[in-house]
Design a protein around this motif. Structure first.
Motif, PDB file in Angstrom:
ATOM      1  N   GLY A 109      60.799  67.102  33.858  1.00 18.79           N
ATOM      2  CA  GLY A 109      59.853  66.590  34.846  1.00 18.79           C
ATOM      3  C   GLY A 109      59.726  67.398  36.119  1.00 18.79           C
ATOM      4  O   GLY A 109      59.207  66.890  37.124  1.00 18.79           O
ATOM      5  N   ASP A 110      60.170  68.651  36.094  1.00 20.21           N
ATOM      6  CA  ASP A 110      60.122  69.466  37.314  1.00 20.21           C
ATOM      7  C   ASP A 110      58.928  70.404  37.342  1.00 20.21           C
ATOM      8  O   ASP A 110      58.871  71.306  38.180  1.00 20.21           O
ATOM      9  CB  ASP A 110      61.420  70.267  37.455  1.00 20.21           C
ATOM     10  N   GLY A 111      57.972  70.196  36.439  1.00 22.67           N
ATOM     11  CA  GLY A 111      56.777  71.021  36.414  1.00 22.67           C
ATOM     12  C   GLY A 111      56.919  72.318  35.650  1.00 22.67           C
ATOM     13  O   GLY A 111      56.011  73.145  35.660  1.00 22.67           O
ATOM     14  N   LYS A 119      67.382  74.094  32.161  1.00 24.03           N
ATOM     15  CA  LYS A 119      68.191  74.189  33.378  1.00 24.03           C
ATOM     16  C   LYS A 119      69.622  73.725  33.097  1.00 24.03           C
ATOM     17  O   LYS A 119      69.827  72.641  32.540  1.00 24.03           O
ATOM     18  CB  LYS A 119      67.596  73.296  34.483  1.00 24.03           C
ATOM     19  N   ASP A 120      70.609  74.532  33.527  1.00 25.22           N
ATOM     20  CA  ASP A 120      72.011  74.131  33.339  1.00 25.22           C
ATOM     21  C   ASP A 120      72.590  73.461  34.574  1.00 25.22           C
ATOM     22  O   ASP A 120      73.784  73.172  34.635  1.00 25.22           O
ATOM     23  CB  ASP A 120      72.876  75.309  32.896  1.00 25.22           C
ATOM     24  N   THR A 121      71.754  73.208  35.571  1.00 24.56           N
ATOM     25  CA  THR A 121      72.113  72.398  36.729  1.00 24.56           C
ATOM     26  C   THR A 121      70.937  71.470  37.039  1.00 24.56           C
ATOM     27  O   THR A 121      69.802  71.748  36.650  1.00 24.56           O
ATOM     28  CB  THR A 121      72.441  73.260  37.967  1.00 24.56           C
ATOM     29  N   PRO A 122      71.162  70.371  37.747  1.00 23.36           N
ATOM     30  CA  PRO A 122      70.101  69.375  37.964  1.00 23.36           C
ATOM     31  C   PRO A 122      68.923  69.883  38.786  1.00 23.36           C
ATOM     32  O   PRO A 122      69.081  70.679  39.713  1.00 23.36           O
ATOM     33  CB  PRO A 122      70.829  68.252  38.702  1.00 23.36           C
ATOM     34  N   VAL A 123      67.724  69.402  38.415  1.00 22.73           N
ATOM     35  CA  VAL A 123      66.507  69.633  39.188  1.00 22.73           C
ATOM     36  C   VAL A 123      65.851  68.280  39.421  1.00 22.73           C
ATOM     37  O   VAL A 123      66.017  67.343  38.638  1.00 22.73           O
ATOM     38  CB  VAL A 123      65.533  70.584  38.461  1.00 22.73           C
ATOM     39  N   GLU A 124      65.081  68.160  40.499  1.00 22.88           N
ATOM     40  CA  GLU A 124      64.462  66.882  40.840  1.00 22.88           C
ATOM     41  C   GLU A 124      63.174  66.658  40.057  1.00 22.88           C
ATOM     42  O   GLU A 124      62.342  67.560  39.928  1.00 22.88           O
ATOM     43  CB  GLU A 124      64.172  66.809  42.335  1.00 22.88           C
ATOM     44  N   VAL A 125      62.994  65.458  39.535  1.00 20.82           N
ATOM     45  CA  VAL A 125      61.747  65.078  38.886  1.00 20.82           C
ATOM     46  C   VAL A 125      60.678  64.943  39.964  1.00 20.82           C
ATOM     47  O   VAL A 125      60.872  64.259  40.970  1.00 20.82           O
ATOM     48  CB  VAL A 125      61.911  63.749  38.123  1.00 20.82           C
ATOM     49  N   LEU A 126      59.539  65.572  39.728  1.00 19.39           N
ATOM     50  CA  LEU A 126      58.483  65.594  40.737  1.00 19.39           C
ATOM     51  C   LEU A 126      57.774  64.246  40.837  1.00 19.39           C
ATOM     52  O   LEU A 126      57.434  63.632  39.825  1.00 19.39           O
ATOM     53  CB  LEU A 126      57.467  66.689  40.404  1.00 19.39           C
ATOM     54  N   GLY A 127      57.565  63.795  42.062  1.00 20.49           N
ATOM     55  CA  GLY A 127      56.730  62.626  42.297  1.00 20.49           C
ATOM     56  C   GLY A 127      57.372  61.278  42.063  1.00 20.49           C
ATOM     57  O   GLY A 127      56.708  60.251  42.182  1.00 20.49           O
ATOM     58  N   THR A 156      55.112  66.912  34.199  1.00 17.41           N
ATOM     59  CA  THR A 156      55.336  66.031  35.339  1.00 17.41           C
ATOM     60  C   THR A 156      55.006  64.604  34.914  1.00 17.41           C
ATOM     61  O   THR A 156      54.285  64.392  33.933  1.00 17.41           O
ATOM     62  CB  THR A 156      54.467  66.434  36.542  1.00 17.41           C
ATOM     63  N   PRO A 157      55.509  63.588  35.626  1.00 20.15           N
ATOM     64  CA  PRO A 157      55.312  62.192  35.208  1.00 20.15           C
ATOM     65  C   PRO A 157      53.846  61.764  35.196  1.00 20.15           C
ATOM     66  O   PRO A 157      53.061  62.122  36.082  1.00 20.15           O
ATOM     67  CB  PRO A 157      56.096  61.410  36.265  1.00 20.15           C
ATOM     68  N   VAL A 158      53.488  60.990  34.150  1.00 21.36           N
ATOM     69  CA  VAL A 158      52.182  60.336  34.065  1.00 21.36           C
ATOM     70  C   VAL A 158      52.431  58.841  33.876  1.00 21.36           C
ATOM     71  O   VAL A 158      53.452  58.424  33.333  1.00 21.36           O
ATOM     72  CB  VAL A 158      51.332  60.891  32.901  1.00 21.36           C
ATOM     73  N   GLU A 159      51.486  58.020  34.324  1.00 14.99           N
ATOM     74  CA  GLU A 159      51.700  56.570  34.278  1.00 14.99           C
ATOM     75  C   GLU A 159      51.333  55.983  32.928  1.00 14.99           C
ATOM     76  O   GLU A 159      50.272  56.292  32.357  1.00 14.99           O
ATOM     77  CB  GLU A 159      50.896  55.874  35.372  1.00 14.99           C
ATOM     78  N   VAL A 160      52.215  55.131  32.405  1.00 12.62           N
ATOM     79  CA  VAL A 160      51.948  54.394  31.173  1.00 12.62           C
ATOM     80  C   VAL A 160      50.885  53.342  31.465  1.00 12.62           C
ATOM     81  O   VAL A 160      50.962  52.623  32.472  1.00 12.62           O
ATOM     82  CB  VAL A 160      53.232  53.730  30.641  1.00 12.62           C
ATOM     83  N   MET A 161      49.912  53.217  30.579  1.00  7.45           N
ATOM     84  CA  MET A 161      48.816  52.286  30.807  1.00  7.45           C
ATOM     85  C   MET A 161      49.251  50.837  30.600  1.00  7.45           C
ATOM     86  O   MET A 161      50.048  50.530  29.709  1.00  7.45           O
ATOM     87  CB  MET A 161      47.646  52.604  29.858  1.00  7.45           C
ATOM     88  N   ASN A 162      48.738  49.961  31.451  1.00  6.93           N
ATOM     89  CA  ASN A 162      48.816  48.509  31.254  1.00  6.93           C
ATOM     90  C   ASN A 162      50.231  47.940  31.295  1.00  6.93           C
ATOM     91  O   ASN A 162      50.488  46.870  30.726  1.00  6.93           O
ATOM     92  CB  ASN A 162      48.140  48.110  29.938  1.00  6.93           C
ATOM     93  N   ILE A 163      51.162  48.616  31.945  1.00  7.06           N
ATOM     94  CA  ILE A 163      52.515  48.079  32.135  1.00  7.06           C
ATOM     95  C   ILE A 163      52.711  47.835  33.629  1.00  7.06           C
ATOM     96  O   ILE A 163      52.617  48.751  34.442  1.00  7.06           O
ATOM     97  CB  ILE A 163      53.605  49.041  31.635  1.00  7.06           C
TER      98      ILE A 163
END
Length: 496
Positions: free
Chosen positions: A221-223, A228-236, A290-297
């Protein structure tokens, strides 16, 4: 006669919490005649945790060699080395402190001139007792290539992982497997950890999400699609309350009750109404980096990712699923938007795996649907079902987890029962080879509060905070330090 110069006291707060600063004594020893001069001798920080490292430094003039020693046993000390350059700067790993009080060590530096003259200086280091390393969450992961691994969130907020690590699954900046837990770099405020098909994620106290590991379809989710062998932040993502890593995709529940997903989308796993995906990723297949929204939840409290499907538990006890079946709407075809799981109205937990999905009901039983070739539905049969089937003999479950082709549950007496495939000892009942289409008791577990299953191993977190694992151990995923040997009964994870 030569002697010590004036002693100094310095307040050292390096790496310490507010209110934890201690006084480190520093010494300056001036010698007359042929004796060396030691100045600014110090060990910083002055207080370290159990098995912490201090940096010992000093400026020395007129010396040929120096010896560093300790009033109590320290590995590697005493050590003698050349200090003709005039500088001393070395790290010292302090011993483990298994007691209840801090232990003080007096470090002494002796500088010797070529004429035989000597000078001395001292500094004090305090070693705090070890913080209990207990687990609050355990998550079993796998890699689609050939290896399993495990991660745990510790009571300190750190995350440690062990097992397969070719794609950075352990998050320690390396790509070599480990048969004992290693610390994921940079994670200090985790509230949850999840492990999928090579990617792992931690939900932080800030409600952000960090992920690491396998990333060909953007499941970090980092675009990017860079592993990656170390953590990266998920965007958004800034308001997550739950995160789940699956087979090449990852999802999060937000504080609003909405769900966002990212990664592979060839079968509509992202639930955004498209199975073509906004981008082409690995092998040209569809995905979102990157994250997308699930519909109708809008009322989700938990999400789970299976092989090619995703499900969310809603606040009203219903379950909705999307992606490739089994979706439990009377068919096993795929849907790129959520559909309701038929007949499920009292779910308190939902878990999905490569071929089946299970829910734990508020009344205590477990119901499963989907593939059943190894008896992973636990209903005494091996027939696939697109509608929920009750697991035989379980009436008061407190936790359920679906593995690759097996399923496990914690029952009301804190024992663990498993069913399904058992080629690698996944059922933990002291036998290997024969699958079971009804639950069997895992040997020796009597204090379980959570259970997790990977592809061919499983682990239980005990009420004591310890972890025990069983099954395949080719890459050390059982965490007992003996990689290569499978176990059909639980083994204790070292150090947790």
């Amino acid at each position: 006669m030569g002697g010590f110069g004036t002693a100094r006291v310095t307040l050292v707060c390096v790496g310490l919490a507010i209110g934890s600063c201690l006084l480190a004594s520093t010494g300056t020893a001036a010698a007359k005649g042929s004796k060396p001069v030691i100045s600014n001798f110090k060990a910083a920080p002055a207080s370290v945790p159990s098995e912490g490292t201090v940096i010992v430094s000093a400026t020395v003039s007129g010396a040929k060699e120096c010896t560093l020693s300790s009033s109590k046993a320290v590995a590697g000390l005493p050590a003698t080395f050349s200090c003709e350059s005039g500088n001393v700067n070395t790290g010292v790993l302090m011993p483990a402190n298994t007691g209840k009080k801090a232990v003080k060590y007096k470090l002494r530096l002796i500088a010797v001139a070529s004429t035989g003259g000597k000078s001395k200086a001292k500094a004090t280091v305090s070693v705090s007792p070890a913080v209990p390393r207990t687990a609050t969450v355990v998550a079993a992961g796998y890699n689609n290539v050939n290896g399993d691994y495990t991660c745990a969130r510790l009571s300190t907020g750190h995350v440690e992982c062990w097992g397969y690590n070719t794609y950075g699954e352990l998050g320690d900046g390396k790509t070599t497997y480990s048969g004992t837990p290693v610390e994921v770099l940079g994670i200090t405020e985790a509230t949850q950890v999840t492990a999928g098909a090579g990617q792992s994620c931690a939900l932080l106290s800030t409600r952000h999400i960090d992920c690491w590991g396998y990333n060909p379809d953007g499941e970090l989710g980092d675009g990017t699609t860079t592993t990656k062998d170390t953590p990266v932040e998920v965007l958004g993502i800034t308001d997550a309350i739950h995160v789940a890593a699956g087979n090449l995709d990852t999802c999060a529940v937000l504080s609003t009750g909405h769900v966002k997903c990212w990664g592979y989308n060839g079968f509509g796993e992202l639930g955004d109404g498209s199975s073509t995906g906004p981008e082409a990723c690995f092998s040209g297949e569809s995905c979102s980096k990157t994250p997308v929204e699930v519909m109708n939840i809008a009322e989700a409290t938990q999400v789970t990712n299976g092989g090619q499907n995703t499900c969310a538990r809603l606040s009203n006890g219903h379950v909705e699923c999307w992606g490739q079946g089994p979706l439990d709407h009377g068919t096993t075809t795929h849907s790129d938007t959520p559909v309701e799981a038929l007949g499920v109205t009292q779910a308190t937990q939902v878990t999905a795996a490569s071929s089946d999905t299970c829910t734990r009901l508020s009344t205590g039983p477990i119901e499963c649907w989907g593939g059943n070739q190894y008896g992973q539905l636990g209903d005494g049969e091996t027939t696939t079902s697109a509608t929920p089937k009750k697991v035989s003999g379980i009436t008061e479950a407190t936790w359920v987890t679906a593995g690759w082709f097996d399923t496990c549950a914690v029952v009301s007496n804190s024992h663990v029962e498993c069913w399904g495939i058992n080629g690698e000892g996944e059922l933990g009942n002291g036998k290997t080879g024969n699958p079971s289409d009804t639950p069997v008791k895992v040997s020796g577990i009597s204090e379980a509060s959570q259970v997790t299953a990977g592809r061919d191993h499983a682990c239980a977190r005990l009420s004591t905070g310890h972890i025990e694992c069983w099954g395949n151990n080719q890459y050390g995923q059982l965490g007992d330090g003996e990689a290569g040997n499978e176990s059909d009964t639980p083994k204790k994870v070292k150090g947790i």
